[in-house]
Design a protein around this motif. Structure first.
Motif, PDB file in Angstrom:
ATOM      1  N   ASN A 126       1.030  -0.945  -0.236  1.00 14.42           N
ATOM      2  CA  ASN A 126       0.074  -0.013  -0.016  1.00 14.42           C
ATOM      3  C   ASN A 126       0.752   1.534   0.332  1.00 14.42           C
ATOM      4  N   GLY A 135       1.316   5.427  -0.042  1.00 11.30           N
ATOM      5  CA  GLY A 135       0.141   6.773  -0.100  1.00 11.30           C
ATOM      6  C   GLY A 135       0.606   7.962  -0.368  1.00 11.30           C
ATOM      7  N   THR A 136      -0.550   8.737  -0.685  1.00  9.01           N
ATOM      8  CA  THR A 136       0.563  10.405   0.199  1.00  9.01           C
ATOM      9  C   THR A 136      -1.154  10.136   1.346  1.00  9.01           C
ATOM     10  N   GLY A 168      -1.977  14.718   2.587  1.00 11.11           N
ATOM     11  CA  GLY A 168      -2.063  15.779   2.421  1.00 11.11           C
ATOM     12  C   GLY A 168      -2.101  15.924   3.947  1.00 11.11           C
ATOM     13  N   GLU A 191       7.086  19.379  -2.057  1.00  9.52           N
ATOM     14  CA  GLU A 191       5.360  19.075  -1.597  1.00  9.52           C
ATOM     15  C   GLU A 191       5.836  19.202   0.358  1.00  9.52           C
ATOM     16  N   THR A 247       2.900  17.079   2.062  1.00  8.76           N
ATOM     17  CA  THR A 247       2.670  15.684   1.906  1.00  8.76           C
ATOM     18  C   THR A 247       3.128  14.798   2.259  1.00  8.76           C
ATOM     19  N   PHE A 290       4.713  10.806   2.362  1.00  6.88           N
ATOM     20  CA  PHE A 290       5.085   9.961   1.440  1.00  6.88           C
ATOM     21  C   PHE A 290       4.508   8.229   2.430  1.00  6.88           C
ATOM     22  N   GLU A 294      -6.924  15.422   2.117  1.00  3.70           N
ATOM     23  CA  GLU A 294      -5.912  14.825   0.718  1.00  3.70           C
ATOM     24  C   GLU A 294      -5.375  13.492   0.739  1.00  3.70           C
ATOM     25  N   PHE A 295      -5.787  12.644  -0.243  1.00  2.00           N
ATOM     26  CA  PHE A 295      -5.033  11.521   0.056  1.00  2.00           C
ATOM     27  C   PHE A 295      -4.904  11.160  -1.586  1.00  2.00           C
ATOM     28  N   GLY A 296      -4.472  10.466  -1.300  1.00  4.68           N
ATOM     29  CA  GLY A 296      -3.657   9.845  -2.619  1.00  4.68           C
ATOM     30  C   GLY A 296      -2.721   8.322  -2.883  1.00  4.68           C
ATOM     31  N   GLY A 297      -3.158   7.803  -3.360  1.00  4.67           N
ATOM     32  CA  GLY A 297      -1.732   5.964  -3.862  1.00  4.67           C
ATOM     33  C   GLY A 297      -2.169   5.483  -4.034  1.00  4.67           C
ATOM     34  N   PHE A 298      -2.335   4.391  -4.166  1.00  3.84           N
ATOM     35  CA  PHE A 298      -2.772   2.891  -4.877  1.00  3.84           C
ATOM     36  C   PHE A 298      -2.375   1.958  -3.680  1.00  3.84           C
TER      37      PHE A 298
END
Length: 100
Positions: free
Chosen positions: A5, A7-8, A10, A46, A49, A51, A85-89
């Motif tokens: 997993n 992701g980022t 925020g 960034e 952010t 990671f 703010e969230f991101g990822g995979f």
């Protein structure tokens, strides 16, 4: 199969380092439930952010970790530091040149 997993998160402006300190507190419970790696990083390009890279024995182990009282408390404590703010995979690891 191993589960990853990546992701980022925020951070509220100016709270990134506080969020990093929170995320890097020792948590032996994560190892016990199947966490193989939990790395937290930053990039000065960034500044708001964080990671996070996680490696788990399985996706089930990752899901189980989210039910731990200590993890629930950690999430609640981190919430005021997050901007939303969230991101990822995520993915199933199929191999590595570094291990069998």
């Amino acid at each position: 199969m191993t589960y990853a997993n990546v992701g980022t998160l925020g951070a509220v402006p100016g709270k990134r380092d506080e969020l990093v300190a929170h995320l890097t507190q020792r948590s032996p419970e994560l190892t016990a439930v199947g966490c193989l790696l939990y790395e937290v990083g930053v990039n000065d390009q960034e500044p708001d952010t964080v990671f996070v890279t996680e490696l788990w024995t399985s996706s089930e182990a990752h899901r189980a970790s989210l039910e731990l009282p200590s993890v629930q408390a950690s999430i609640a404590a981190a919430r005021p530091l997050l901007s939303g703010e969230f991101g990822g995979f995520d993915f199933t690891v199929v191999g590595s040149p570094l291990r069998d």
